[in-house]
Design an enzyme around this catalytic site. Sequence first.
Site, PDB file in Angstrom:
ATOM      1  N   HIS A  38     -15.900   6.159  23.591  1.00  0.00           N
ATOM      2  CA  HIS A  38     -17.295   5.857  23.314  1.00  0.00           C
ATOM      3  C   HIS A  38     -18.258   6.273  24.423  1.00  0.00           C
ATOM      4  O   HIS A  38     -19.470   6.212  24.239  1.00  0.00           O
ATOM      5  CB  HIS A  38     -17.462   4.358  23.052  1.00  0.00           C
ATOM      6  CG  HIS A  38     -16.598   3.862  21.935  1.00  0.00           C
ATOM      7  ND1 HIS A  38     -15.340   3.326  22.152  1.00  0.00           N
ATOM      8  CD2 HIS A  38     -16.792   3.853  20.591  1.00  0.00           C
ATOM      9  CE1 HIS A  38     -14.807   2.994  20.987  1.00  0.00           C
ATOM     10  NE2 HIS A  38     -15.660   3.298  20.032  1.00  0.00           N
TER      11      HIS A  38
ATOM     12  N   GLY B 267     -29.579  -3.454  24.867  1.00  0.00           N
ATOM     13  CA  GLY B 267     -28.945  -3.184  23.585  1.00  0.00           C
ATOM     14  C   GLY B 267     -29.400  -1.879  22.978  1.00  0.00           C
ATOM     15  O   GLY B 267     -28.604  -1.099  22.465  1.00  0.00           O
TER      16      GLY B 267
ATOM     17  N   ARG C  41     -34.307   2.057  24.756  1.00  0.00           N
ATOM     18  CA  ARG C  41     -34.787   1.257  25.891  1.00  0.00           C
ATOM     19  C   ARG C  41     -34.053   1.661  27.164  1.00  0.00           C
ATOM     20  O   ARG C  41     -34.625   1.619  28.257  1.00  0.00           O
ATOM     21  CB  ARG C  41     -34.603  -0.234  25.620  1.00  0.00           C
ATOM     22  CG  ARG C  41     -35.301  -1.140  26.645  1.00  0.00           C
ATOM     23  CD  ARG C  41     -35.197  -2.596  26.258  1.00  0.00           C
ATOM     24  NE  ARG C  41     -35.842  -2.821  24.963  1.00  0.00           N
ATOM     25  CZ  ARG C  41     -35.514  -3.809  24.129  1.00  0.00           C
ATOM     26  NH1 ARG C  41     -34.542  -4.644  24.436  1.00  0.00           N
ATOM     27  NH2 ARG C  41     -36.152  -3.956  22.991  1.00  0.00           N
TER      28      ARG C  41
ATOM     29  N   ARG D 107     -22.618   9.156  20.027  1.00  0.00           N
ATOM     30  CA  ARG D 107     -23.175   8.278  18.983  1.00  0.00           C
ATOM     31  C   ARG D 107     -24.610   7.866  19.282  1.00  0.00           C
ATOM     32  O   ARG D 107     -25.095   6.846  18.780  1.00  0.00           O
ATOM     33  CB  ARG D 107     -22.292   7.045  18.788  1.00  0.00           C
ATOM     34  CG  ARG D 107     -20.863   7.360  18.405  1.00  0.00           C
ATOM     35  CD  ARG D 107     -20.107   6.137  17.981  1.00  0.00           C
ATOM     36  NE  ARG D 107     -18.731   6.467  17.612  1.00  0.00           N
ATOM     37  CZ  ARG D 107     -17.974   5.749  16.807  1.00  0.00           C
ATOM     38  NH1 ARG D 107     -18.456   4.653  16.263  1.00  0.00           N
ATOM     39  NH2 ARG D 107     -16.732   6.112  16.534  1.00  0.00           N
TER      40      ARG D 107
ATOM     41  N   ARG E 115     -27.010  -7.628  31.536  1.00  0.00           N
ATOM     42  CA  ARG E 115     -27.680  -7.394  30.259  1.00  0.00           C
ATOM     43  C   ARG E 115     -29.169  -7.585  30.449  1.00  0.00           C
ATOM     44  O   ARG E 115     -29.617  -8.581  31.028  1.00  0.00           O
ATOM     45  CB  ARG E 115     -27.147  -8.343  29.196  1.00  0.00           C
ATOM     46  CG  ARG E 115     -28.042  -8.398  27.956  1.00  0.00           C
ATOM     47  CD  ARG E 115     -27.360  -8.926  26.727  1.00  0.00           C
ATOM     48  NE  ARG E 115     -28.305  -9.407  25.744  1.00  0.00           N
ATOM     49  CZ  ARG E 115     -29.173  -8.653  25.056  1.00  0.00           C
ATOM     50  NH1 ARG E 115     -29.226  -7.353  25.271  1.00  0.00           N
ATOM     51  NH2 ARG E 115     -29.999  -9.192  24.178  1.00  0.00           N
ATOM     52  N   ILE E 116     -29.953  -6.631  29.980  1.00  0.00           N
ATOM     53  CA  ILE E 116     -31.412  -6.750  29.961  1.00  0.00           C
ATOM     54  C   ILE E 116     -31.836  -6.599  28.500  1.00  0.00           C
ATOM     55  O   ILE E 116     -31.608  -5.568  27.881  1.00  0.00           O
ATOM     56  CB  ILE E 116     -32.085  -5.696  30.867  1.00  0.00           C
ATOM     57  CG1 ILE E 116     -31.541  -4.281  30.594  1.00  0.00           C
ATOM     58  CG2 ILE E 116     -31.929  -6.057  32.326  1.00  0.00           C
ATOM     59  CD1 ILE E 116     -32.298  -3.174  31.304  1.00  0.00           C
TER      60      ILE E 116
ATOM     61  N   SER F 216     -33.953  -8.697  24.821  1.00  0.00           N
ATOM     62  CA  SER F 216     -34.897  -9.654  24.254  1.00  0.00           C
ATOM     63  C   SER F 216     -34.161 -10.881  23.735  1.00  0.00           C
ATOM     64  O   SER F 216     -32.945 -10.865  23.523  1.00  0.00           O
ATOM     65  CB  SER F 216     -35.692  -9.000  23.130  1.00  0.00           C
ATOM     66  OG  SER F 216     -34.810  -8.539  22.116  1.00  0.00           O
TER      67      SER F 216
ATOM     68  N   MET G  41     -27.816 -11.820  21.102  1.00  0.00           N
ATOM     69  CA  MET G  41     -26.629 -11.418  20.356  1.00  0.00           C
ATOM     70  C   MET G  41     -25.491 -10.820  21.180  1.00  0.00           C
ATOM     71  O   MET G  41     -24.531 -10.328  20.609  1.00  0.00           O
ATOM     72  CB  MET G  41     -27.020 -10.412  19.260  1.00  0.00           C
ATOM     73  CG  MET G  41     -27.991 -10.962  18.239  1.00  0.00           C
ATOM     74  SD  MET G  41     -28.323  -9.815  16.866  1.00  0.00           S
ATOM     75  CE  MET G  41     -26.746  -9.860  15.995  1.00  0.00           C
TER      76      MET G  41
ATOM     77  N   ASP H  13     -39.814 -13.345  20.699  1.00  0.00           N
ATOM     78  CA  ASP H  13     -40.250 -14.093  19.511  1.00  0.00           C
ATOM     79  C   ASP H  13     -39.857 -15.550  19.675  1.00  0.00           C
ATOM     80  O   ASP H  13     -39.102 -15.905  20.579  1.00  0.00           O
ATOM     81  CB  ASP H  13     -39.639 -13.501  18.240  1.00  0.00           C
ATOM     82  CG  ASP H  13     -38.131 -13.440  18.294  1.00  0.00           C
ATOM     83  OD1 ASP H  13     -37.484 -14.341  17.756  1.00  0.00           O
ATOM     84  OD2 ASP H  13     -37.587 -12.472  18.889  1.00  0.00           O
TER      85      ASP H  13
ATOM     86  N   ARG I 285     -43.751  -5.697  23.762  1.00  0.00           N
ATOM     87  CA  ARG I 285     -42.376  -5.869  24.240  1.00  0.00           C
ATOM     88  C   ARG I 285     -42.106  -4.948  25.422  1.00  0.00           C
ATOM     89  O   ARG I 285     -41.547  -5.360  26.437  1.00  0.00           O
ATOM     90  CB  ARG I 285     -41.382  -5.554  23.116  1.00  0.00           C
ATOM     91  CG  ARG I 285     -41.320  -6.599  22.029  1.00  0.00           C
ATOM     92  CD  ARG I 285     -40.205  -6.294  21.053  1.00  0.00           C
ATOM     93  NE  ARG I 285     -40.200  -7.227  19.939  1.00  0.00           N
ATOM     94  CZ  ARG I 285     -39.103  -7.618  19.308  1.00  0.00           C
ATOM     95  NH1 ARG I 285     -37.932  -7.152  19.676  1.00  0.00           N
ATOM     96  NH2 ARG I 285     -39.164  -8.466  18.308  1.00  0.00           N
TER      97      ARG I 285
END
Length: 235
Positions: free
Chosen positions: A4, A20, A24, A43, A87-88, A90, A180, A204, A217
Amino acid sequence: MTIHIGAKPGEIAETVLMPGDPLRARWAAETFLEDPELVNDIRGMFGYTGHWKKQRVTIQGSGMGMPSLSIYANELIRDYGAKTLIRIGSCGAMQAQVKLRDVVLAMTASSVNTPSSALFRELNFAPCADWPLLRAALQAADGKGIFPHVGGIYSSDTFYDERPDLIQQMTRHGVLAVEMEAAELYAVAARHGARALAVLTVSDHLLTGEALDSDARERSFADMIEIALEAAFSI
């Protein structure tokens, strides 16, 4: 090169920021890194390596959800020698005192299920952040005049959740926000002896229905990325 990730040996830094959204990742690399080089586009999951204040760093998209994150975190640590993964991303606020654009530092990450759950069988493993990273992020935020929320979050494996009863119980128990990926990131990092942290921006609000538009955002995420970079290289 893995299944990957197309980077060659040595092209991934020991410190990796993981948004994610691969777009970004590109925006963050072009905005915050010196001479960012595209090292992965398999991908369409872009990864860039460059320098921030003379420190080498990779920004690699993880995809949406814990199964996708698990693939990239495992390969980054196991095959490329990544030592620190942040992890950065939302999140959706679940407490009244957590406002849009606020920064959340995830001390722990609850979940219903993760790709790592099968390893633990009957054990209810509690994924948590690396303490030195968490402390460094809090200090970095303080230096910028930002007052983040620090505590537990919820990592969901469904975006369109139809369990209002579960949301109510988590809100009742002080869970700050929902996203998530973090629970699996913390589990994978613990398994392989790496450092991990989730630095999140509230985009949100589950209680009020408020939400940032795409432009807002992007502007709001700058503080989160600077906190993550400062934290990564101050320990």
